[in-house]
Design an enzyme around this catalytic site. Structure first.
Site, short mmCIF file in Angstrom:
data_model
loop_
_atom_site.label_atom_id
_atom_site.label_comp_id
_atom_site.label_asym_id
_atom_site.label_seq_id
_atom_site.Cartn_x
_atom_site.Cartn_y
_atom_site.Cartn_z
N LYS A 30 66.72 2.06 31.94
CA LYS A 30 67.06 2.60 33.25
C LYS A 30 65.80 2.92 34.07
CE LYS A 30 67.24 7.30 31.80
NZ LYS A 30 66.56 8.28 32.55
N THR A 31 64.74 3.36 33.40
CA THR A 31 63.51 3.64 34.13
C THR A 31 62.97 2.35 34.72
OG1 THR A 31 63.08 5.31 32.47
CG2 THR A 31 61.29 4.79 33.97
N ASP A 214 67.71 10.13 39.29
CA ASP A 214 67.71 9.82 37.86
C ASP A 214 68.47 10.91 37.10
OD1 ASP A 214 67.09 8.59 35.51
OD2 ASP A 214 65.02 9.27 35.43
N GLU A 215 68.90 10.64 35.88
CA GLU A 215 69.58 11.63 35.02
C GLU A 215 70.70 12.34 35.76
OE1 GLU A 215 68.78 11.83 31.88
OE2 GLU A 215 66.63 11.55 31.61
N GLN A 245 74.69 11.49 27.53
CA GLN A 245 73.45 12.23 27.35
C GLN A 245 73.42 13.51 28.18
OE1 GLN A 245 69.68 9.96 26.85
NE2 GLN A 245 70.91 8.21 27.49
N ARG A 586 66.44 8.66 20.15
CA ARG A 586 65.01 8.75 20.48
C ARG A 586 64.20 7.85 19.55
NH1 ARG A 586 65.58 9.39 24.95
NH2 ARG A 586 67.77 9.14 24.44
#
Length: 623
Positions: A30-31, A214-215, A245, A586
Site C-alpha cells: 500500500k505504501t 493512509d491507515e 489491522q 510483521r
DNA sequence: CTTAGGAAACTTTTT
DNA sequence: GTTTCCTAAG
C-alpha cells in the site's frame, strides 16, 4: 510511474474518476501505491506537488513517503504529514482572528503536562487526584467525538463520567490560560476553525487538488470530520486502509469510517490481497488468524496470497518461565546471527513491562538491543525539568512548566506558597511571582528565579543551548541532582549533556526552540527507531506498518495476550485478535512464538495458561 | 517546609 | 518490583 506495479496496484494508481477507497491487506504494497500515485499525479497529470495533501498515521511513515516520492520526483512535496502536524500548521496560520483563546505561539501539552493540570483541578474541587487518568479519558473521548459543547456532552454521559463536566471546564480554562493545547485540541480546534469560518475553510479546501489518507481504519470521528471539511466535494480523494489491522478503537478509531467514506463520498472500492512481504508458512498462519476475525460489514473474507516459493519458518516453543523463554530467544538470535544482522530481528510484546525480563537476558548474552519505548529520552525527569525551565522562559503562561520547576530545585515553596502564587495569577506566572507576598527566604529565592527568567526571555527562542548552559549554573541544578539522586547522579548528568548536544545542534542550525519542542511532541515511538544494528524490542502497537525478517512474539499467554482487560468485552477480544494478526504479518521469513508457564507480574510469580491463539494455529506449527 | 518511611497502586495498547 | 502518594516528626 507505473513500472513495477501489479495490475491491482496499477489500477488504484491510475483511477481518478471519483473518490477511491483501497482495501490493502498486510504487506500488499500500500505504501508503494501511495507513493506511486502521488508521483503519478505530478508526473502524468500535471498536478503541482504542493497541491497534494497526504496524511499518514506516524511521522515516520510521512518521512519515508516524502523521501520515496522525493527520489521519484526530485523534490519533496510540502504537505506529507500526520493529522496532528497538519493541524498544527493550520492553527499556526489561522487560530488568531477566530475568537479563539489562543495565539499562534501556542504550545502543545503532552500527557504528563495534562495530568499535572488535571490533578491540580481535581484537588481544587476536593477530589482525588488519582482520578486524573479517568478524567483525561473522558475529556479526550468527548473532544474526539467532536461535540459543540464538550462540557454539556460530558454532563450528559452516564455516571461516573458525568461528574467530570466541571473538571473538564476548568481544565480547558487552565490550558487556555497557558496558551496550550493537548493532542485532541489540535484536531478539535482545527475542525472548529474550518467549520466556523467560511474564509478559512475555503482557503484550505482550495489549497489542495488531491487528498490522500493512509491507515484509514484507525481514523476517529473528528479526523473523518476534518477530511470531510477539506474534501469539500472534490473527487481527488483517496483513502487506504485495512479493517483487519484496526487496533486503536480503544482510543477512538472507528473502523466503520471505511464504510462511511465509501457511502458519503460515493467512493469506488478496490482491493489488494497479494502479499509481497511474508513467506508461505507465515502467511498460512496469518490467514488462519484473520479468518477468525469478525467482519460483519464485508462479505468477502480477506485471504492473503503469495507467489513466493520459499517456505520460511514458523515455530512455537513453551518454556517454564519468563527467563528461560528469554534465554531461548537470545540463543536463537545468536544461532541465526550468522545469516542475519541484529537489526533484522524484532521482539514484539503485548505490554511494555514484558521488556524487563528480555532486557536482562539479552544483556547477559551480549546481544545488542533497543527498547523502542521503555522510558523515552524526553520523559526523563531531569530532561523534563530543564525543558520546563526553557518553556517557562519562552512562554510565561505555561502552567505545567511553571508547576514543574517552581520548587525544583527547592526554593522553600510548598503547598501553601504555591497556592498563594496561583491566587495572584492574572496575566502570567512572572507577574504572579512578582506580586505574591511571601516570607523573606522564599521571596529571595523567587526573586532569583524572576531575574533568571527575565534575563533569558528574549534569547531562548534563538539560543536555547546558551540559555540552558547559563541556567544550569544559575539555578544550581547539578547541586540539586547530587543531593536528590546521589546514586545515579552521573547517569542523569549524562542525559543532560545529551540534551545540551541536541540543543547545541539546534542553535547552530538556526532552528527555533519552539520548533524543536513541537517536533519532539509530535513524533511517535516509531520515529525513535534508529538505524543502529540492534534487536528491536517494541509493543505490537508500535510495530504497526513495520516489518522484519525475523519476528519473535513472546508471552503468548491468556491474560497477557489476549489481555485480561480485553476479556471483559467481545469487541475488545476482536481487537486483540486483529492485533495478533498485525503481529504475525510483521514477519518476512521467520516467526517464533513462545509462552511460559510461570511469569513475574507485580513482582509475584503467576501461573499462566497458553494463549488461545497458539491453540488455534497449532496444525501450522512445528517443534 | 522538608524528609523519611511505609502503604498502595500499578500494567494494556499512544498520536 | 517500581513508582507514587500519604503521614508524622523535625
Amino acid at each position: 510511474m507505473l513500472k513495477g506495479l501489479n495490475p491491482q496496484q496499477k489500477a488504484a494508481v491510475e483511477y481518478l474518476d471519483s473518490p477511491l477507497f483501497l482495501s490493502a491487506g498486510a504487506g500488499s504494497g500500500k505504501t508503494k501505491v501511495l507513493t506511486h500515485k502521488l508521483a503519478y499525479l505530478v508526473k502524468e497529470k500535471g498536478i503541482r506537488p504542493h497541491r497534494i495533501l497526504a496524511i499518514t498515521f506516524t511521522k515516520k511513515a510521512a518521512n519515508e513517503m516524502a523521501e520515496r516520492v522525493g527520489r521519484m520526483l526530485g523534490i519533496e512535496p510540502r504537505w506529507i504529514s500526520t493529522f496532528h502536524s497538519f493541524c498544527v500548521k493550520v492553527l499556526r496560520e489561522d487560530v488568531e482572528g477566530l475568537l479563539m483563546p489562543f495565539d499562534r505561539r501556542f504550545v502543545i501539552y503532552d500527557e504528563d503536562d495534562c495530568a499535572r493540570v488535571l490533578k491540580d483541578v481535581l484537588r481544587r474541587f476536593n477530589r482525588d487526584p488519582r482520578e486524573a487518568q479517568a478524567a483525561r479519558e473522558v475529556i479526550s473521548k468527548a473532544k474526539q467525538e467532536y461535540r459543540s459543547s464538550i462540557v454539556d456532552h460530558i454532563r450528559a454521559l452516564a455516571y461516573p463520567a458525568s461528574t467530570f463536566a466541571e473538571t473538564a471546564k476548568e481544565y480547558q480554562n487552565e490550558l487556555e490560560r497557558s496558551n496550550a493545547m493537548d493532542y485532541d485540541d489540535l484536531l478539535y480546534f482545527t475542525v472548529r476553525a474550518l467549520s466556523d469560518s467560511p474564509e478559512v475553510r475555503k482557503k484550505w479546501q482550495e489549497k489542495f487538488d488531491y487528498v490522500m489518507i493512509d491507515e484509514f481504519q484507525d481514523t476517529n470521528d473528528i479526523q473523518f470530520q476534518l477530511i470531510k471539511l477539506l474534501a469539500g466535494g472534490k473527487k481527488g480523494l483517496f483513502a487506504v486502509g485495512d479493517f483487519f489491522q484496526c487496533i486503536y478503537t480503544w482510543r477512538g478509531s472507528r473502523p466503520s469510517n471505511i464504510g462511511r467514506f465509501i457511502r458519503e463520498f460515493r467512493a469506488r472500492e478496490m482491493r489488494l490481497e497479494k502479499n509481497y512481504r511474508s513467506m508461505r508458512k507465515i502467511l498460512d498462519v496469518a490467514n488462519v488468524v484473520v479468518s477468525r476475525v469478525d467482519c460483519n460489514w464485508s462479505d468477502t473474507v480477506l485471504q492473503l496470497r503469495t507467489d513466493t516459493e520459499e517456505e520460511g519458518e514458523v515455530k512455537y516453543v513453551g518454556r517454564s518461565d519468563g527467563i528461560s523463554e528469554g534465554i531461548w530467544i537470545a540463543e536463537k538470535i545468536r544461532e541465526l546471527s550468522a545469516d542475519y544482522k541484529y537489526s533484522d530481528f524484532a521482539i514484539l510484546i503485548r505490554m511494555a513491562f514484558l521488556s524487563r525480563a528480555l532486557e536482562s537476558v539479552l544483556m547477559q548474552y551480549q546481544v545488542p538491543y533497543t527498547i523502542v519505548r521503555g522510558l523515552a529520552f524526553y520523559d526523563r525527569a531531569e530532561v523534563k525539568d530543564l525543558l520546563s525551565y526553557l518553556r517557562l522562559i519562552s512562554n510565561h503562561r505555561d502552567k505545567a512548566a511553571f508547576e514543574r520547576i517552581i520548587n525544583t530545585p527547592s526554593r522553600g515553596i510548598g503547598k501553601k506558597g504555591l497556592s498563594l502564587i496561583r491566587e495572584s495569577f492574572r496575566t502570567d506566572w512572572l507577574q504572579a511571582l512578582r506580586e505574591t507576598k511571601l516570607p523573606q527566604r522564599q521571596r529571595l529565592n523567587v526573586d532569583e528565579l524572576i531575574k533568571t527568567i527575565e534575563k533569558h526571555a528574549d534569547s531562548v527562542e534563538e539560543r536555547p543551548y546558551t540559555v540552558l548552559m547559563d541556567l544550569l549554573g544559575e539555578v544550581g541544578y547539578f547541586d540539586h541532582l547530587r543531593k536528590e539522586h546521589g546514586e545515579d547522579f552521573e547517569e542523569r548528568r549524562e542525559n543532560l549533556s545529551e540534551l545540551a548536544n541536541v540543543l547545541e545542534k539546534l542553535e547552530e542550525e538556526g532552528r527555533p526552540f519552539s520548533e524543536f519542542m513541537e517536533d519532539s511532541l509530535l513524533s511517535s515511538d516509531q520515529d525513535r527507531i534508529g538505524s543502529e544494528d540492534s534487536v528491536k524490542i517494541l509493543t505490537l502497537h508500535a510495530a504497526k506498518g513495520l516489518e522484519w525478517p525475523v519476528v519473535f512474539m513472546p508471552a503468548l499467554e491468556e491474560e497477557i495476550f489476549p489481555s485480561a482487560k480485553s476479556m471483559l468485552s467481545e469487541a475488545a477480544l476482536q481487537e486483540e485478535r486483529r492485533l495478533f494478526y498485525v503481529g504475525t504479518t510483521r514477519a518476512k521469513e521467520r516467526l517464533y512464538l513462545s509462552s511460559a508457564e510461570l511469569r513475574m507480574k507485580f513482582g509475584q510469580t503467576m501461573s499462566m495458561m497458553r494463549s488461545r491463539y497458539v491453540n488455534e494455529i497449532r496444525e501450522h506449527l512445528k517443534g
